[in-house]
Design an enzyme around this catalytic site. Structure first.
Site, PDB file in Angstrom:
ATOM      1  N   ASN A 176       0.911  -1.149   0.000  1.00 37.77           N
ATOM      2  CA  ASN A 176       0.000   0.000   0.000  1.00 37.77           C
ATOM      3  C   ASN A 176       0.952   1.201   0.000  1.00 37.77           C
ATOM      4  O   ASN A 176       1.723   1.377   0.943  1.00 37.77           O
ATOM      5  CB  ASN A 176      -0.811  -0.030   1.293  1.00 37.77           C
ATOM      6  CG  ASN A 176      -2.205   0.548   1.229  1.00 37.77           C
ATOM      7  OD1 ASN A 176      -2.861   0.669   2.255  1.00 37.77           O
ATOM      8  ND2 ASN A 176      -2.705   0.883   0.071  1.00 37.77           N
ATOM      9  N   ASN A 178      -6.917   9.747   0.312  1.00 37.33           N
ATOM     10  CA  ASN A 178      -6.925   8.718  -0.724  1.00 37.33           C
ATOM     11  C   ASN A 178      -6.455   9.346  -2.044  1.00 37.33           C
ATOM     12  O   ASN A 178      -6.438  10.581  -2.185  1.00 37.33           O
ATOM     13  CB  ASN A 178      -8.349   8.188  -0.932  1.00 37.33           C
ATOM     14  CG  ASN A 178      -8.826   7.290   0.194  1.00 37.33           C
ATOM     15  OD1 ASN A 178      -8.115   6.397   0.628  1.00 37.33           O
ATOM     16  ND2 ASN A 178     -10.052   7.527   0.654  1.00 37.33           N
ATOM     17  N   CYS A 215      -6.343   5.615   7.657  1.00 38.27           N
ATOM     18  CA  CYS A 215      -5.542   4.658   6.891  1.00 38.27           C
ATOM     19  C   CYS A 215      -4.553   3.941   7.820  1.00 38.27           C
ATOM     20  O   CYS A 215      -3.675   4.581   8.404  1.00 38.27           O
ATOM     21  CB  CYS A 215      -4.788   5.397   5.782  1.00 38.27           C
ATOM     22  SG  CYS A 215      -3.821   4.281   4.767  1.00 38.27           S
ATOM     23  N   GLY A 216      -4.713   2.638   7.962  1.00 33.88           N
ATOM     24  CA  GLY A 216      -3.849   1.855   8.859  1.00 33.88           C
ATOM     25  C   GLY A 216      -2.431   1.714   8.330  1.00 33.88           C
ATOM     26  O   GLY A 216      -1.455   1.983   9.054  1.00 33.88           O
ATOM     27  N   ASN A 217      -2.300   1.287   7.066  1.00 32.53           N
ATOM     28  CA  ASN A 217      -0.948   1.158   6.505  1.00 32.53           C
ATOM     29  C   ASN A 217      -0.283   2.527   6.387  1.00 32.53           C
ATOM     30  O   ASN A 217       0.924   2.666   6.623  1.00 32.53           O
ATOM     31  CB  ASN A 217      -1.006   0.482   5.129  1.00 32.53           C
ATOM     32  CG  ASN A 217      -1.297  -1.003   5.228  1.00 32.53           C
ATOM     33  OD1 ASN A 217      -0.948  -1.649   6.210  1.00 32.53           O
ATOM     34  ND2 ASN A 217      -1.937  -1.550   4.199  1.00 32.53           N
ATOM     35  N   CYS A 247      -4.604  -3.383   2.741  1.00 30.04           N
ATOM     36  CA  CYS A 247      -5.317  -2.273   3.388  1.00 30.04           C
ATOM     37  C   CYS A 247      -5.310  -2.530   4.894  1.00 30.04           C
ATOM     38  O   CYS A 247      -5.870  -3.529   5.365  1.00 30.04           O
ATOM     39  CB  CYS A 247      -6.741  -2.194   2.855  1.00 30.04           C
ATOM     40  SG  CYS A 247      -7.734  -0.966   3.700  1.00 30.04           S
ATOM     41  N   THR A 305      -6.658  -0.877   7.654  1.00 29.58           N
ATOM     42  CA  THR A 305      -7.939  -0.871   8.377  1.00 29.58           C
ATOM     43  C   THR A 305      -8.786  -2.064   7.914  1.00 29.58           C
ATOM     44  O   THR A 305      -9.568  -2.614   8.684  1.00 29.58           O
ATOM     45  CB  THR A 305      -8.702   0.449   8.154  1.00 29.58           C
ATOM     46  OG1 THR A 305      -8.701   0.751   6.748  1.00 29.58           O
ATOM     47  CG2 THR A 305      -8.083   1.605   8.917  1.00 29.58           C
TER      48      THR A 305
HETATM   49  N1  LIG Z   1      -9.605   3.832   1.307  1.00 27.93           N
HETATM   50  C1  LIG Z   1      -9.964   3.923   2.681  1.00 27.93           C
HETATM   51  C2  LIG Z   1      -8.919   4.605   3.529  1.00 27.93           C
HETATM   52  C3  LIG Z   1      -7.538   4.053   3.367  1.00 27.93           C
HETATM   53  C4  LIG Z   1      -7.358   2.661   3.937  1.00 27.93           C
HETATM   54  C5  LIG Z   1      -5.905   2.279   3.933  1.00 27.93           C
HETATM   55  N2  LIG Z   1      -5.335   1.863   2.725  1.00 27.93           N
HETATM   56  C6  LIG Z   1      -5.510   1.424   5.108  1.00 27.93           C
HETATM   57  O1  LIG Z   1      -4.389   0.877   5.075  1.00 27.93           O
HETATM   58  O2  LIG Z   1      -6.242   1.360   6.079  1.00 27.93           O
HETATM   59  C7  LIG Z   1     -11.279   4.679   2.848  1.00 27.93           C
HETATM   60  O3  LIG Z   1     -11.534   5.656   2.149  1.00 27.93           O
HETATM   61  O4  LIG Z   1     -12.062   4.286   3.719  1.00 27.93           O
END
Ligand SMILES: N[C@@H](CCC[C@H](N)C(=O)O)C(=O)O
Length: 257
Positions: free
Chosen positions: A13, A65, A73-75, A197, A199
């Site tokens: 990511n 994003n 965003c967790g990563n 991802c 989260t």
């Molecule tokens: N696209 C997600 C937010 C980003 C998530 C991310 N890549 C992660 O690692 O958590 C959204 O808009 O909810």
């Protein structure tokens, strides 16, 4: 004007990272965020992160994003912790602010251990599950995730009326063993499958853990391995949730504005 940028990846990511402690980046300029994340006309990334000063925290992470929308965003958070250590803002431990509130994190070599926000519970949705881990995540358990039509099915669920208007991220989860899964995610805001991802795998681990009666889950993604551990509370919620995995600086350069 010139701005330095760094590129980080956490299990594939990928993020444009900007040290914006001087607040030179206009966070309302979403077309600039979109352009910098564009893989043909810009640097190319799933998202863009600004690191800013904050009076009560080591730093504030502002995440976008690739389409300019914002969520947790967790990563990206794990990469922001590694970047903040690179900048000398933090050492091994930190307390920082993200869009969903405060987070603790620990840097241990190339691994970043990130404490996620508490989760209120797991609900049923469209015959599958839904978990909010700071970002919304639909969870579908499937047999062969490798061959699953992640883009088509993910996009259909992402735009399902039950999630309108905000939409959701969509995770397809295959059981590997009682404590291990393979997860593929269609990400809202990237509008495509990403290699991982944070989260999303956290939401998948919580839903899987509930079915298997486990509180520690190993995660395989197309971009690498993560692990998630958590505690369930008396009311069906989850706390003490940790997302653990690598974060790596891969590139640096200059943005000419
Ligand atoms: N696209 C997600 C937010 C980003 C998530 C991310 N890549 C992660 O690692 O958590 C959204 O808009 O909810």
């Amino acid at each position: 004007m010139e701005l330095s940028f760094y590129k980080y990846q956490g299990t594939g990511n990928d993020f444009v990272m900007i040290d914006d402690r001087d607040q030179r980046f206009d966070e309302k300029n979403l077309s600039l965020v979109q352009k910098l994340c564009d893989r043909k006309f810009g640097i190319g990334a799933d998202g863009l992160i600004l690191i800013r000063n904050h009076a009560e925290f080591d730093f504030e992470m502002i995440y976008f994003n690739a389409d300019g929308s914002q969520s947790m965003c967790g990563n990206g958070s794990r990469c922001a912790v590694a970047f903040s250590a690179f900048l000398g803002i933090i050492k091994e431990k930190t307390h920082f602010l993200a869009i969903d509130g405060s987070h603790e994190a620990i840097l241990a070599g190339d691994q970043v251990e990130l404490m996620m926000g508490n989760v209120s519970g797991i609900t049923e949705s469209l015959g599958d599950f839904f978990v909010n881990t700071g970002s919304p995540h639909h969870i579908r358990f499937v047999e062969k995730a490798k061959d699953y039509p992640v883009f088509d099915q993910g996009r259909a669920i992402r735009y399902d009326a039950c999630y309108a208007p905000a939409g959701t991220n969509v995770n397809f989860v295959e059981k590997i063993s009682d404590h291990e899964v393979f997860v593929r995610t269609y990400e809202r805001g990237v509008e495509n499958e990403t290699l991982s991802c944070g989260t999303g795998v956290t939401a998948a681990a919580i839903a899987f853990g509930a079915l298997q009666n486990q509180n520690q889950v190993k995660i395989n993604t197309l971009g690498g391995k993560l692990s998630v551990k958590f505690q369930q509370d008396q009311l069906g919620g989850y706390r003490d949730i940790w997302l653990i995995g690598p974060a790596e600086q891969v590139f640096s350069g200059k943005i000419i504005l």
